[in-house]
Write an enzyme that holds these catalytic residues in place. Structure first.
Site, short mmCIF file in Angstrom:
data_model
loop_
_atom_site.label_atom_id
_atom_site.label_comp_id
_atom_site.label_asym_id
_atom_site.label_seq_id
_atom_site.Cartn_x
_atom_site.Cartn_y
_atom_site.Cartn_z
N THR A 47 0.82 -1.21 0.00
CA THR A 47 0.00 0.00 0.00
C THR A 47 0.86 1.26 0.00
OG1 THR A 47 -1.44 1.29 1.45
CG2 THR A 47 -0.13 -0.38 2.52
N GLU A 57 0.37 3.55 1.90
CA GLU A 57 0.43 4.04 3.29
C GLU A 57 1.79 3.81 3.92
OE1 GLU A 57 -2.81 3.51 5.94
OE2 GLU A 57 -4.29 3.59 4.35
N TYR A 81 -1.47 -0.32 11.29
CA TYR A 81 -1.71 -0.99 10.00
C TYR A 81 -0.55 -0.73 9.04
CZ TYR A 81 -3.24 -1.42 5.16
OH TYR A 81 -3.29 -1.72 3.82
N LYS A 88 2.32 -3.27 7.38
CA LYS A 88 2.50 -3.47 5.94
C LYS A 88 3.95 -3.15 5.54
CE LYS A 88 -0.18 -4.48 3.22
NZ LYS A 88 -0.65 -5.82 2.73
P1 NAD Z 1 -10.10 -6.79 2.91
O1 NAD Z 1 -10.04 -6.48 4.36
O2 NAD Z 1 -11.33 -6.45 2.14
O3 NAD Z 1 -9.82 -8.34 2.69
C1 NAD Z 1 -8.82 -9.03 3.38
C2 NAD Z 1 -9.04 -10.52 3.13
O4 NAD Z 1 -7.97 -11.23 3.78
C3 NAD Z 1 -10.35 -11.07 3.72
O5 NAD Z 1 -10.95 -11.95 2.82
C4 NAD Z 1 -9.89 -11.82 4.97
O6 NAD Z 1 -10.75 -12.91 5.30
C5 NAD Z 1 -8.53 -12.30 4.54
N1 NAD Z 1 -7.63 -12.55 5.68
C6 NAD Z 1 -7.42 -11.72 6.75
N2 NAD Z 1 -6.55 -12.30 7.60
C7 NAD Z 1 -6.20 -13.50 7.05
C8 NAD Z 1 -5.34 -14.53 7.45
N3 NAD Z 1 -4.66 -14.47 8.60
N4 NAD Z 1 -5.19 -15.62 6.65
C9 NAD Z 1 -5.90 -15.70 5.48
N5 NAD Z 1 -6.75 -14.75 5.06
C10 NAD Z 1 -6.89 -13.66 5.84
O7 NAD Z 1 -8.82 -6.08 2.29
P2 NAD Z 1 -8.62 -5.36 0.87
O8 NAD Z 1 -9.05 -3.96 0.98
O9 NAD Z 1 -9.15 -6.24 -0.18
O10 NAD Z 1 -7.03 -5.36 0.79
C11 NAD Z 1 -6.33 -6.47 0.24
C12 NAD Z 1 -4.84 -6.18 0.27
O11 NAD Z 1 -4.55 -5.01 -0.49
C13 NAD Z 1 -4.29 -5.90 1.66
O12 NAD Z 1 -3.03 -6.50 1.76
C14 NAD Z 1 -4.17 -4.39 1.73
O13 NAD Z 1 -3.14 -4.01 2.60
C15 NAD Z 1 -3.85 -4.08 0.29
N6 NAD Z 1 -4.27 -2.74 -0.20
C16 NAD Z 1 -5.56 -2.33 -0.05
C17 NAD Z 1 -5.96 -1.10 -0.59
C18 NAD Z 1 -7.38 -0.61 -0.47
O14 NAD Z 1 -7.68 0.53 -0.88
N7 NAD Z 1 -8.33 -1.41 0.03
C19 NAD Z 1 -5.03 -0.31 -1.27
C20 NAD Z 1 -3.70 -0.76 -1.38
C21 NAD Z 1 -3.35 -1.99 -0.85
O1 DAU Z 2 -4.08 3.99 0.55
C1 DAU Z 2 -4.32 2.64 0.58
C2 DAU Z 2 -5.09 2.27 1.82
O2 DAU Z 2 -6.41 2.78 1.65
C3 DAU Z 2 -5.12 0.78 2.09
O3 DAU Z 2 -3.81 0.34 2.38
C4 DAU Z 2 -6.05 0.44 3.25
O4 DAU Z 2 -6.16 -0.96 3.40
C5 DAU Z 2 -7.42 1.01 2.96
O5 DAU Z 2 -8.29 0.77 4.04
C6 DAU Z 2 -7.33 2.52 2.69
O6 DAU Z 2 -6.95 3.24 3.88
P1 DAU Z 2 -7.63 4.65 4.27
O7 DAU Z 2 -7.46 4.85 5.71
O8 DAU Z 2 -7.21 5.72 3.35
O9 DAU Z 2 -9.17 4.26 3.89
P2 DAU Z 2 -10.56 4.52 4.64
O10 DAU Z 2 -11.63 4.15 3.67
O11 DAU Z 2 -10.60 3.93 5.99
O12 DAU Z 2 -10.57 6.11 4.80
C7 DAU Z 2 -10.43 6.97 3.67
C8 DAU Z 2 -10.45 8.41 4.19
O13 DAU Z 2 -11.77 8.70 4.68
C9 DAU Z 2 -9.52 8.65 5.35
O14 DAU Z 2 -8.97 9.95 5.25
C10 DAU Z 2 -10.42 8.58 6.59
C11 DAU Z 2 -11.75 9.07 6.05
N1 DAU Z 2 -12.96 8.49 6.69
C12 DAU Z 2 -13.07 7.13 6.74
C13 DAU Z 2 -14.18 6.54 7.30
C14 DAU Z 2 -14.30 5.05 7.40
C15 DAU Z 2 -13.98 9.31 7.14
O15 DAU Z 2 -13.89 10.55 7.07
N2 DAU Z 2 -15.06 8.73 7.72
C16 DAU Z 2 -15.21 7.38 7.83
O16 DAU Z 2 -16.24 6.92 8.39
#
Ligand code: NAD
Ligand code: DAU
Length: 339
Positions: free
Chosen positions: A125, A127, A153, A157
């Site tokens: 990520t 982050e 978090y 990562k």
């Molecule tokens: P998510 O929380 O939606 O999904 C995570 C999945 O991992 C779930 O299906 C959960 O059951 C599984 N999991 C959790 N712990 C586990 C374990 N110990 N063993 C096996 N499975 C397990 O997450 P996401 O948003 O899909 O993110 C996926 C990956 O991408 C993560 O590594 C996150 O850091 C990375 N990422 C996310 C974003 C974003 O915007 N969501 C952006 C950049 C990177």
């Molecule tokens: O940048 C990549 C990351 O993006 C991933 O690595 C993370 O797994 C993913 O969860 C996401 O992190 P953020 O913290 O940026 O995402 P989130 O959706 O939690 O929040 C986005 C922005 O919105 C952040 O500035 C916090 C704000 N927020 C979030 C929530 C849930 C609010 O203002 N209100 C809310 O209720």
């Protein structure tokens, strides 16, 4: 080819499973997922009808279970999406983030070393780079930006990234790492900003914006992320890090207002609540390397992607209603009731 997708029952992992089944029909896709609160088998219902798809329930931090997965499925490629992914939860309970995100990554890579692998890909990520000031729009994260994490978090990562690169240098494990900006799209768990706001607005509930809502995120449609990872698997250079992002920076408050406008709901639903502890101000990816070296460019513009995403939540009510009527209610009360 046998590809293990860990975390494939979550948001991005499931989109990647569907991407592979569509674009790599000759490959076998094995989803390995512990089904934590964020994992959802309903999401994989269509995939499970495909004979090239197998689901195995297990924890990436469980050595025995991972070894048995490798013995049984003989993966040539492992793409690790499995993680605890929500910043707010990491502020409440950091322990599980270290266990899954750091130790789980180590266990997976140990199995890759033991059984042999063509590629281990670590999904990371933006982050890990920390944040950028709001008044310096000229600054971006590149692959050489220092790691400077803010939350448990992001620290977990970053730890996993360093370990992945160390396994390459020390043991010669063929790894790649990608660091992506914020994703949005179908199957996004409703604890995250965009789905939470869509779902609350649909129920005429308050939309809790942290602080003034001026924090900036760089939004990428999830399918573009999947395409980038696929490209890294095909053409990426072992030992390298690739940033993924589409130059689509938005203030949270503006994203929330777009959602309200699309749904025809009033801005009076917005409620400014106590800010997140250690809240990162701005993320902004410089994706020059993946564009120049691998030819990747995002395909979905935000105004198209956000409409498609809202439409998806409108047409998949059962998917999210099942989630928000369960344990999620306790989470929501804990996180927002007294905020
Ligand atoms: P998510 O929380 O939606 O999904 C995570 C999945 O991992 C779930 O299906 C959960 O059951 C599984 N999991 C959790 N712990 C586990 C374990 N110990 N063993 C096996 N499975 C397990 O997450 P996401 O948003 O899909 O993110 C996926 C990956 O991408 C993560 O590594 C996150 O850091 C990375 N990422 C996310 C974003 C974003 O915007 N969501 C952006 C950049 C990177
Ligand atoms: O940048 C990549 C990351 O993006 C991933 O690595 C993370 O797994 C993913 O969860 C996401 O992190 P953020 O913290 O940026 O995402 P989130 O959706 O939690 O929040 C986005 C922005 O919105 C952040 O500035 C916090 C704000 N927020 C979030 C929530 C849930 C609010 O203002 N209100 C809310 O209720």
């Amino acid at each position: 080819m046998n590809i293990v997708v860990t975390g494939g029952a979550g948001f991005i992992g499931s989109n990647f499973v569907y991407y592979l089944l569509k674009h790599r029909p000759a490959d076998r896709v094995i989803c390995y997922d512990a089904l934590t609160y964020a994992g959802n088998l309903h999401t994989l219902e269509a995939a499970r009808k495909n004979e090239n798809f197998t689901f195995v329930r297990g924890d990436i931090a469980d050595r025995e279970a991972v070894a048995s997965l490798f013995r049984q499925e003989k993966p040539e490629v492992v793409v690790n999406f499995a993680a605890e992914s929500h910043v707010d939860r990491s502020i409440e309970t950091p322990d599980i983030f270290l266990k899954t995100n750091v130790l789980g990554t180590q266990v997976l890579m140990d199995a890759c070393r033991q059984f042999g692998i063509r590629r281990y890909h670590q999904v990371s990520t933006d982050e890990v780079y920390g944040d950028l000031p709001l008044d310096r729009p000229d600054l971006f994260f590149t692959e050489t930006t220092n790691l400077h994490t803010s939350s448990p978090y992001s620290a977990s990562k970053a730890g996993a990234d360093l370990l992945t690169l160390a396994y390459h240098r020390t043991y010669g494990l063929p790894v790649t790492v990608s660091r992506c900006s914020n994703n949005y799209g179908p199957y996004h768990f409703p604890e995250k900003l965009i789905p939470l706001m869509i779902i609350n607005a649909l129920q005429d509930k308050k939309l809790p914006v942290y602080g003034a809502g001026e924090n900036v995120r760089d939004w990428l449609y999830v399918e573009d992320h999947c395409a980038a990872i696929d490209l890294i698997l095909q053409k990426g250079k072992v030992g390298e890090i690739y940033n993924i992002g589409g130059h689509n920076e938005r203030r949270n408050i503006d994203v929330v207002k777009i959602i309200l406008k699309e749904l025809g709901k009033p801005e009076s639903l917005i409620e400014h609540v106590t800010d997140r502890k250690g809240h990162d101000r701005r993320y902004a990816i410089d994706p020059t390397k993946i564009h120049r070296e691998l030819g990747w460019l995002p395909q979905t513009k935000f105004d198209v992607g956000i409409k498609a995403t809202i439409e998806w939540y409108l047409t998949h009510r059962q998917w999210w209603e099942t989630i928000i009527s369960g344990e999620y209610r306790n989470y929501y009360a804990r996180m927002y009731d007294e905020r």
